[in-house]
Design a protein around this motif. Sequence first.
Motif, PDB file in Angstrom:
ATOM      1  N   LEU A  56       0.834  -1.212   0.000  1.00 25.33           N
ATOM      2  CA  LEU A  56       0.000   0.000   0.000  1.00 25.33           C
ATOM      3  C   LEU A  56       0.858   1.246   0.000  1.00 25.33           C
ATOM      4  O   LEU A  56       0.590   2.219  -0.715  1.00 25.33           O
ATOM      5  N   CYS A  57       1.906   1.200   0.822  1.00 22.68           N
ATOM      6  CA  CYS A  57       2.818   2.368   0.857  1.00 22.68           C
ATOM      7  C   CYS A  57       3.472   2.606  -0.501  1.00 22.68           C
ATOM      8  O   CYS A  57       3.600   3.740  -0.968  1.00 22.68           O
ATOM      9  N   HIS A  59       2.314   1.731  -3.380  1.00 23.44           N
ATOM     10  CA  HIS A  59       1.278   2.227  -4.296  1.00 23.44           C
ATOM     11  C   HIS A  59       1.047   3.712  -4.118  1.00 23.44           C
ATOM     12  O   HIS A  59       0.933   4.470  -5.096  1.00 23.44           O
ATOM     13  N   VAL A  60       0.994   4.120  -2.832  1.00 18.82           N
ATOM     14  CA  VAL A  60       0.779   5.554  -2.564  1.00 18.82           C
ATOM     15  C   VAL A  60       1.950   6.375  -3.093  1.00 18.82           C
ATOM     16  O   VAL A  60       1.775   7.434  -3.707  1.00 18.82           O
ATOM     17  N   THR A  61       3.200   5.840  -2.863  1.00 21.97           N
ATOM     18  CA  THR A  61       4.388   6.576  -3.347  1.00 21.97           C
ATOM     19  C   THR A  61       4.386   6.695  -4.859  1.00 21.97           C
ATOM     20  O   THR A  61       4.652   7.756  -5.426  1.00 21.97           O
ATOM     21  N   LYS A  62       4.110   5.557  -5.533  1.00 19.22           N
ATOM     22  CA  LYS A  62       4.060   5.572  -6.991  1.00 19.22           C
ATOM     23  C   LYS A  62       2.993   6.515  -7.501  1.00 19.22           C
ATOM     24  O   LYS A  62       3.162   7.215  -8.496  1.00 19.22           O
ATOM     25  N   SER A  63       1.864   6.510  -6.830  1.00 20.54           N
ATOM     26  CA  SER A  63       0.770   7.395  -7.256  1.00 20.54           C
ATOM     27  C   SER A  63       1.191   8.846  -7.152  1.00 20.54           C
ATOM     28  O   SER A  63       0.894   9.665  -8.029  1.00 20.54           O
ATOM     29  N   SER A  64       1.947   9.180  -6.084  1.00 18.55           N
ATOM     30  CA  SER A  64       2.427  10.566  -5.931  1.00 18.55           C
ATOM     31  C   SER A  64       3.382  10.942  -7.056  1.00 18.55           C
ATOM     32  O   SER A  64       3.315  12.032  -7.632  1.00 18.55           O
ATOM     33  N   SER A  67       1.562  11.353 -10.284  1.00 17.84           N
ATOM     34  CA  SER A  67       0.821  12.624 -10.280  1.00 17.84           C
ATOM     35  C   SER A  67       1.753  13.785 -10.598  1.00 17.84           C
ATOM     36  O   SER A  67       1.419  14.688 -11.362  1.00 17.84           O
TER      37      SER A  67
END
Length: 304
Positions: A56-57, A59-64, A67
Amino acid sequence: MESADGTFYTEMDTDALESKGPPSWRTTGAPLKLRCPVRPLYIVGGGSALLWIVLLCLHVTKSSEMSAKFELLRAEEAKIRENFSHFDVGSMKATIQELQAKVSEVSSQMKNWQSSDHEVSAKFRKLESGLKEQLSNMSSQLDNLRRAATDMSSKIRKVESDLKDVAASNHWRDFDGHKYYFSTKMNSWEFARNACANVSSYLVVITSDLEKAFISSHILDKSWVGLNDLDKESVWKWITGQPMDKRFWEPGEPNNAGNEDCGELMKNGRINDIPCAEQRLWVCEKEGAAEQGKGLNGDLGINK
């Protein structure tokens, strides 16, 4: 099978116990111990949860990051749109089409030129070679003509000067029905003979002592007379074909010392033989009272 107190029983023993014991024990007693312990299941479950947290972490980092990159791309897009907003697309298309047409035309011309280039180059090289050869020949001929013209011009000027001198009336003297010209310039025997011929006269022919004495008294220096042995060695004759009076020779002459084939009259009235190329004055003779100055503006050429 293991009982609650840790005692192992066989399947048959278990059945006997169940039949012998009270009913309440069979339904409400402590459960039998399992062969597999419960603690490993907790470990597996905790590891799975931790793995999901890590994923999850990430995924969040990649999403940032995605973006942020997306925002950068949007900014670049906006910049590109702003830069190209000033261009007229229609005009650019027309210009591109015109350039493409010109490129096509030039390409076609280049193909046509290349197809005929070999033949044209061969013809050009052949023509160039021929022109260079002709130019070399013409240059050589021109040099020869220039040298010949210079030489001829010099000879013509000398001949004209000598002929004018010959034709001048104050250089002619009368004696015994003949006219005699005494030159003031020097040249070869052959030149003197031709110069006399061009004014209707001939190199002097001496036939008497009186004539010899007259001529000797008027010459300024040694002078050519019309005497030679060019036709036959040691056979001396006047140019009129008459034989020479041997009394006129200088003592010891002719001796033919060095190809001496022409005669000169010396101031002492004696004749000597010398090479015909030597430079001497000369005496011309002609019969009768010839017209004064004849040949001055007439025959300027040299008779051969």
